[in-house]
Structures are given as C-alpha cells and as structure tokens.
Design a protein around this motif. Structure first.
Motif, PDB file in Angstrom:
ATOM      1  N   HIS A 100       2.370   2.783  -2.277  1.00 12.89           N
ATOM      2  CA  HIS A 100       3.499   2.898  -3.211  1.00 12.89           C
ATOM      3  C   HIS A 100       3.225   3.882  -4.338  1.00 12.89           C
ATOM      4  O   HIS A 100       4.160   4.450  -4.908  1.00 12.89           O
ATOM      5  CB  HIS A 100       3.856   1.520  -3.775  1.00 12.89           C
ATOM      6  CG  HIS A 100       4.183   0.541  -2.704  1.00 12.89           C
ATOM      7  ND1 HIS A 100       5.304   0.657  -1.918  1.00 12.89           N
ATOM      8  CD2 HIS A 100       3.501  -0.534  -2.234  1.00 12.89           C
ATOM      9  CE1 HIS A 100       5.315  -0.321  -1.020  1.00 12.89           C
ATOM     10  NE2 HIS A 100       4.231  -1.051  -1.193  1.00 12.89           N
ATOM     11  N   GLU A 101       1.949   4.078  -4.643  1.00  7.11           N
ATOM     12  CA  GLU A 101       1.593   4.960  -5.762  1.00  7.11           C
ATOM     13  C   GLU A 101       2.000   6.410  -5.523  1.00  7.11           C
ATOM     14  O   GLU A 101       1.969   7.224  -6.441  1.00  7.11           O
ATOM     15  CB  GLU A 101       0.082   4.876  -6.035  1.00  7.11           C
ATOM     16  CG  GLU A 101      -0.809   5.407  -4.919  1.00  7.11           C
ATOM     17  CD  GLU A 101      -1.100   4.402  -3.800  1.00  7.11           C
ATOM     18  OE1 GLU A 101      -0.361   3.396  -3.671  1.00  7.11           O
ATOM     19  OE2 GLU A 101      -2.069   4.633  -3.049  1.00  7.11           O
ATOM     20  N   HIS A 102       2.388   6.718  -4.277  1.00  5.85           N
ATOM     21  CA  HIS A 102       2.758   8.102  -3.980  1.00  5.85           C
ATOM     22  C   HIS A 102       4.229   8.412  -4.291  1.00  5.85           C
ATOM     23  O   HIS A 102       4.663   9.548  -4.140  1.00  5.85           O
ATOM     24  CB  HIS A 102       2.468   8.416  -2.506  1.00  5.85           C
ATOM     25  CG  HIS A 102       1.013   8.277  -2.168  1.00  5.85           C
ATOM     26  ND1 HIS A 102       0.050   9.083  -2.719  1.00  5.85           N
ATOM     27  CD2 HIS A 102       0.350   7.392  -1.381  1.00  5.85           C
ATOM     28  CE1 HIS A 102      -1.150   8.722  -2.269  1.00  5.85           C
ATOM     29  NE2 HIS A 102      -0.979   7.699  -1.459  1.00  5.85           N
ATOM     30  N   HIS A 136       0.814  -1.210   0.000  1.00  9.03           N
ATOM     31  CA  HIS A 136       0.000   0.000   0.000  1.00  9.03           C
ATOM     32  C   HIS A 136       0.853   1.267   0.000  1.00  9.03           C
ATOM     33  O   HIS A 136       1.991   1.246   0.451  1.00  9.03           O
ATOM     34  CB  HIS A 136      -1.020   0.018   1.139  1.00  9.03           C
ATOM     35  CG  HIS A 136      -0.459  -0.032   2.523  1.00  9.03           C
ATOM     36  ND1 HIS A 136      -1.221  -0.309   3.626  1.00  9.03           N
ATOM     37  CD2 HIS A 136       0.796   0.134   2.984  1.00  9.03           C
ATOM     38  CE1 HIS A 136      -0.460  -0.296   4.706  1.00  9.03           C
ATOM     39  NE2 HIS A 136       0.756  -0.027   4.344  1.00  9.03           N
ATOM     40  N   THR A 170       0.903  14.270  -4.544  1.00 11.70           N
ATOM     41  CA  THR A 170       0.714  13.662  -3.214  1.00 11.70           C
ATOM     42  C   THR A 170       0.999  14.676  -2.114  1.00 11.70           C
ATOM     43  O   THR A 170       0.231  14.798  -1.150  1.00 11.70           O
ATOM     44  CB  THR A 170       1.660  12.453  -3.071  1.00 11.70           C
ATOM     45  OG1 THR A 170       1.179  11.403  -3.904  1.00 11.70           O
ATOM     46  CG2 THR A 170       1.729  11.969  -1.630  1.00 11.70           C
ATOM     47  N   HIS A 210       5.432  12.092  -5.189  1.00 15.74           N
ATOM     48  CA  HIS A 210       4.884  12.935  -6.260  1.00 15.74           C
ATOM     49  C   HIS A 210       4.442  14.287  -5.696  1.00 15.74           C
ATOM     50  O   HIS A 210       3.917  14.367  -4.574  1.00 15.74           O
ATOM     51  CB  HIS A 210       3.668  12.258  -6.908  1.00 15.74           C
ATOM     52  CG  HIS A 210       4.018  11.040  -7.691  1.00 15.74           C
ATOM     53  ND1 HIS A 210       4.773  11.087  -8.843  1.00 15.74           N
ATOM     54  CD2 HIS A 210       3.718   9.731  -7.495  1.00 15.74           C
ATOM     55  CE1 HIS A 210       4.916   9.855  -9.315  1.00 15.74           C
ATOM     56  NE2 HIS A 210       4.291   9.016  -8.521  1.00 15.74           N
ATOM     57  N   PRO A 264       8.601   3.760  -7.175  1.00 17.21           N
ATOM     58  CA  PRO A 264       7.983   2.858  -6.193  1.00 17.21           C
ATOM     59  C   PRO A 264       8.630   1.479  -6.163  1.00 17.21           C
ATOM     60  O   PRO A 264       9.153   1.008  -7.169  1.00 17.21           O
ATOM     61  CB  PRO A 264       6.538   2.759  -6.678  1.00 17.21           C
ATOM     62  CG  PRO A 264       6.608   3.022  -8.138  1.00 17.21           C
ATOM     63  CD  PRO A 264       7.713   4.051  -8.308  1.00 17.21           C
TER      64      PRO A 264
END
Lengths: 433, 433
Positions: free
Chosen positions: B386-388, B384, B416, B413, B392
């Motif tokens: 990781h998309e930020h 969880h 984020t 990012h 990643p």
C-alpha cells in the motif's frame, strides 16, 4: 540428440479487409493475420506454427509467443508423445504466465502456437504428416498427451483409453480410406455478409456443382436480409443440400431463438455462434428451444473446460474445434475425446489463414483413431490464402485430400513472410506494389 | 474542452517472490506486478489505471494496453456517464482486437486498465472519489454505463433501473454511514501457504485482536496439512470468527467435494476457487454437494457473461468481483447489478497490488446505490504494497476507511515507478539496492 536452439516470431498480416472476404456480423473488416513462430533445430528440419488473429493486436499476440521462448529454447527436439506432453504441460503450467488467462485468450493462443510448432517439428523429424504421426501412437501414448485437470467429472483417463482402444480395430483400413478418398468438406465461400445476392446465388450453385453437400451463410445483420438470402440460397441449392447459418455471436439468447424461428422455414441445418461463446447456459437454452436445428460453436471457445460444459449441458449438436484457439494439438486431442465420449460430431472451424491446413490433420486423426466415424462430420472450407503455404489444403469434389508431406502444414513460403510482414513488408509499406 | 493528449504504459514489478507473501497452491512464487497506464490531459489532472499480473508476461499485458492508444488519445476528457459509457463501448467493440478475447484474458484486462484510468480521470476532474462520483449518478445514467449484450436473459435494463431506483431511498444516509464507519474487511494475511504453523496462529490471533471477524486460509496443497492448519486457526480464533478457505483452482470437481467434506468439521465459511474459474457447472455441482459451506469465486472470472451463468446456476454463495480482471468500472457495475438481482453478496477480491485501493470504491458504491445492504459482505484485505500508492487503502478496527481524495486511488508514487520499473529500475538492476 538435436536441440531447439532458437525461436523466431513474425507478425504477418494479409490485407483481406480491402475485399469483403471474411465479412460477418461481428467482424466487418478483418485483416487475416498470423503471429507466426519458427522453432529452429540445430540439426534437421525446423518447426512452424502460428496463432490466427484478424489484424490489430497481432503484435500483442506475437509478444505473448515471445514470452514463452525460455521454456522452449534449449530443449531436445521432441520426438515422441511423452516429450510433447511434457512440453505442453510446461507451457500451460508457467504459474506467472498462467495469471494472464488462465488458459484463455492471448496467453493460451500463444501456448497453442508453440505447441503446434513443436508437433510440426516432431512430425517432420518422424517423416509423417501429423494426422498419421498421431494415429500411429498407442492408446496409452495418446491418453498421456492430455491434461485431464478439470475434466475428470466428464471423462477419466480410463474412459479415454477405452474410446481409443475400441478404435484400434480397423485403424489401418480407415487410414487407407482417408488416403484414397479424403475427408468431407463444406464451404463457407458463398455466404459472406458483404456479398451481393447475385454473387450468393452464383457461388451457392457453383458449390453444389463442385461436389459440396453443405454450404454456410453468415447471418445476424438484418432479419429481412437474412430471410431473403436464405430463401435465395435454398432455391439455388435445392432441398437435399444442407445450409448452415452463422451469427458470429451477434445475439442475446431471446433474440437468437426468435431469429432462428423466423429462418426455420428454410430448414437451416445448424446455427453457429448464436451468442457469446462463453455462454454455456445460453447455448443450452437456445438448443432446447430451436431443436431440431442444431447449435454449433467452437472457434472462440477458449479451452477444454468450456467444451466440457457445452457437452455436459447438451448445448451443442456440433462441436467446432479450432486448431489455433486452444493450447494446441494436446488440448485438441482432449476435445476430440470429450466429443467422442458425448457422441457429438466434430466439424472444425477453418477459414482464416492456415486453419484449413491444420484442422484436416485433426479430423483425419479423429476418424482413424478416436471416433472412427464420419457421420455428420465435415471440415469447413474457405478458398483463400492457401497459396501462402508450402503444403496447402486441397479440396476436390467436396473432399479435403489427405496431406502427405511430413509435419503440420503450418509453414508459409519465405516470399510470403517477406511480403506480408507487418508493418515493414512491401505489402504494407506500399513499395513494389 | 480538455482532451486526452497522450498515454504512457509502464511495466512495474515488485519482487514479492523473495518472501512467501502471496504464496498459494497454484501460485508458488508471484512477483506482484502492474501494467500501469497514465492518460495525460492537456489541462487539469491526469488519469491512472493498471492491470494486475504476477510477474512474467507483464510486458505482454503492457503491449495489449498500448494497442488501445489510438482509441483514447485525442478524445475529450470524459466528464460524465455518457462519455464513460461511450469510451468503454469503443474499447470493447474494436472488432479486430475483439478476436484476441473476446472479452477475456490479456486483451480484456487491457480494456479494464484503460477504462479504469478514464474513470480516475473523470472523477479527479469532478473532484470526487469514484465511489461518490458513481453514487451521485442517476439510475438512468448508471443503467447507461452497462453493456447489456449477452445479459438480457438474466437482467434487462428495466430490471436494473428498478434495482437502482429502489436504492434511491436512504442513499445520503448510507453515504454518511460509509464516511463515518467505513466498510467491513476480512484479512488473508495470516493464511498464506508458505507460512509456518506458528506464524499462522500468531497472525490469526492478531487479526481478531485487530477487529476482524473473518480470516482466510490458503488450502489445496496437502490435505493433512490443511486439516492441521485449519484446526490450529479455529483454535486460535474461536467459534465466532468466520474462516474462509481458498484453493486457487487446484481441484477437480470430485476432489473438491471430498476435500471440503474433510475440512467441514472446522466449519469453513466459504471455499474460494475450488476448481477452474471457467467451470460454471463444476461450481454448481460442488455448491450442491458441500452446502451449507458456500462457494466463492471471481478473481479469475473473465467477464459478466460467466458471472451471469454462475448466478443463474446457483453456483455462487459469494461473488468476488475483481477491479482489474474484467473490463473496468462499467463491467463491474453490470456485475454488481447481476449480484443484486440474484441476491448474492459481493465480497471483492483484493490483495495483489493496488486491488484493495480500487475495490473499496466499488463495494461502497454498491452499498450506497445498488444493493443497499452490508449483510454478509466484506472486502478482502491484504496488508502489503500500500505504501506505493498516493491514496492508499487504510483499514482500522476491521473496516476499510472511505477514500476521500478525488479519483480511483490507482496512482503510484513517482519514486515507486522509478524504482520498480522492469527491467531497468534499480530494484531489478541491483543498483542502489
């Protein structure tokens, strides 16, 4: 029922680095500071507490205290052991803030400052100094103050109760004795690393003349200097005065052993903070190799779990609790009980700013209601910055007098708070100076 | 020569408590958070780092990072091992800030965040991922990164050099192997305490199908629940998959032993954080009494001195370093060297936010240039947040892929940072949500 309706936190710093008071092998230029907290009650007295730091970062410490505000403001003013136990548990138990420690460093000192302020508030309301307020509690109430989590392999609640119950006999007599005679002190004032040889000798002789039977010297900068200084001090005070030495974490284990063997001819009584305060096994190894010189530590010992292990490992000959490093009175009660269980004398760390004021309450409580012993026990005394407190520590004839005013003696004068507030007080802006 | 000309610190929080991701016996409602630091260079890339917290107090952590600004801004951008060693020493060695630890808690995590940002900056400038940047250093340079204070009774610089020199053979082959095959992962995703039995079983089976050979379950809330959950998980994955359990410091020593004996029939591989992370002797006692189940800890181990003792005491079967708890890459190099000296496998703590991104660099460096072994080693994987991150962590077939972008993968990012900034980002104000 009165309530806590507000909390103020102040960054107060004293420019002690302008002199060399407080200089040691790891802390060459401390500005003794307090992250100072006031708990405002809607009726009756307020409560005062602080975390002690040595300058930079006192603002971080103040921020950590502010983070606890929502746990405290709105509560009824604590009036008894149960309320003080509950408050302590709530502060230590905040699961998100706990991540920042757990139970160590900035976050834990913040808990200690607020817990101590709550004790000050409760004792003021009870119209007793904290040492008497504590001593007047029942063994059951005192056991209830302590968080036994992580301690039960060394001391159980039942064992703690037994220690306290055994101390019931003679409690009133010991309290009267404290009121009449005070509690033995030792002095660190002669031995700061920045002092000249002449000043060291002069202050060492003065300490003996003033009634002290123990002095302390900072060591760990240079071995030849330490040998010379310890020889001079020993000549100045004679063989009957104890001389402790303090390395302020300067050494690795092997170096500590070598250095203390080189100082052994001058009969040092204890070596304080020979290495990292986190190094239980290191203290154990040093203690084994330099006996009969004792090993002492505590001012940087982060919590009861580390003290527990120091005792289990027979690493300490002297336990130096600190009023403002751990989680406040509640955790210090746990530490006093651990020391009593293991039969190790407690000689609190003081000096700094306000620490002398606080720790005398804990040692006097220990004598009246826990260990019931004064053997090999003395409270550190450093004679500076007391003028900033409304109920200052007083030492006469080598003894701390018993505080008689209600509370925990943590309150500073309003004029001090105005003058030394950082960075906007006149002491720091240069106005009116 | 480029210089560091500014430092920004941001309080970034993710509302993970709205789900029960991350729930365990001590942390029921974490909001995974980062006190995020950016080191601005006047030329070339910036550097990124963070301290990980779980919500409240992230502002205190950010304040502690800001307190380090004067040590960093104005320095040349670090380009080599010597500059990174010097920066680390300067941050750890500030004598006034040191009082707030020493080397633990909020103040030390702040040092870690800035040190890691400096490594990110240096590696970006060198156009290498940190694991390769580190692996390409000579043994002498790597030894020079480490502060051996308080370590020499367990490992000397010469012994560290010997470990690193022995790993020189085959370094290029191991680096190529990492690039081709990655590094083994294990997954904690099935086992959060707040999940239903059905979800536990479904995710456990899914983990095996996805190529993992080890999963981890949270325990310590209720023994009957733990027995039922561990039985279900064992049935779901079969006998050939390792199942670790994690009590998140919930127990005292005696309870830990009893509880693990009750879980032993289901063959747990390790018990993680059975008790206080400060309790070296407690971990030792537990390890002795529950063998062959291994004891693991590390995510809350404050520094190298505590890890040293855990290894000296044979308290750990598995060492779980954390990228953001201690003083950054430099101290983690010390910890990897200690683990190699004592022959204990390192399985880093990850999860949280960004920890997976960072620790993979340290484990890959360990394999290439320190322990040269993959035996019983795996990096925790929690899928969880990781998309930020701009680089990643990616796990395929139960293995972390090797990061190939320059730096330490700590950068989030910009979107984020805008959205999750606390308390004014739209995720927290409710705007645009």
């Amino acid at each position: 029922m009165p309530h806590i309706v507000g909390m103020d936190v102040l960054d107060v710093r004293f420019p002690t680095s302008r002199e060399l008071d407080g200089s040691d092998a790891m802390n060459p230029d401390p500005d003794y500071s307090a992250a100072y907290v006031v708990l405002h009650a809607d009726e009756g007295p307020d409560g005062y507490g602080f975390a002690f730091t040595i300058g930079r970062g006192n603002d971080v410490q103040a921020a950590a205290i502010r983070a606890l505000e929502s746990h405290v403001v709105g509560l009824p003013v604590p009036q008894d052991a149960a309320a003080l136990a509950s408050l302590s548990q709530q502060l230590v138990g905040d699961s998100q803030l706990r991540w920042l420690g757990p139970e160590k460093g900035v976050a834990h000192m913040a808990v200690g400052a607020v817990v101590n302020a709550a004790w000050d508030l409760a004792a003021r309301r009870a119209d007793k100094p904290v040492w008497q307020f504590l001593s007047d509690m029942t063994p059951e109430e005192i056991v209830g103050l302590v968080d036994f989590r992580y301690l039960t392999d060394a001391i159980t609640p039942d064992e703690a109760y037994e220690i306290l119950n055994n101390a019931q006999a003679g409690k009133a007599e010991r309290a009267n004795e404290i009121l009449a005679n005070g509690y033995r002190a030792y002095t660190t004032s002669p031995g700061w690393l920045g002092y000249s040889d002449d000043k060291l000798v002069r202050l060492s002789k003065q300490a003996v003349a003033d009634g002290f039977d123990m002095i302390k010297l900072k060591v760990g900068g240079d071995l030849d200097d330490d040998i010379r200084r310890l020889r001079l001090a020993r000549q100045a005070v004679g063989d009957d005065i104890r001389i402790a030495v303090d390395a302020n974490q300067r050494w690795d284990v092997g170096i500590a052993v070598e250095w203390m063997r080189a100082l052994a001819p001058f009969n040092p009584y204890w070596i304080e903070e020979p290495t990292s305060p986190d190094d239980i096994l290191g203290h154990q190894a040093i203690a084994e190799q330099i006996a009969p010189i004792k090993v002492a530590t505590g001012e940087h010992v982060q919590n009861r779990v580390v003290f527990k292990q120091m005792l289990q490992a027979k690493a300490l000959g002297v336990l130096q609790l600190d009023a403002a490093r751990v989680g406040g009175v509640n955790e210090n009660v746990a530490i006093l009980l651990l020391a009593a269980k293991f039969g190790v004398p407690v000689c609190p760390h003081a000096g700094g700013v306000g620490l002398c004021e606080l720790v005398r309450h804990l040692s006097m409580f220990d004598y009246v209601a826990v260990s019931a012993s004064k053997a090999d026990r003395a409270i550190e005394w450093v004679d500076h910055l007391h003028e900033h407190f409304t109920d200052p520590a007083i030492v006469r004839g080598g003894h701390y007098l018993a505080p008689r005013k209600p509370g925990f003696s943590a309150r500073m004068h309003d004029a001090t708070l105005r003058r030394y507030r950082f960075p906007d007080g006149p002491e720091w802006t240069g106005e009116n100076s």
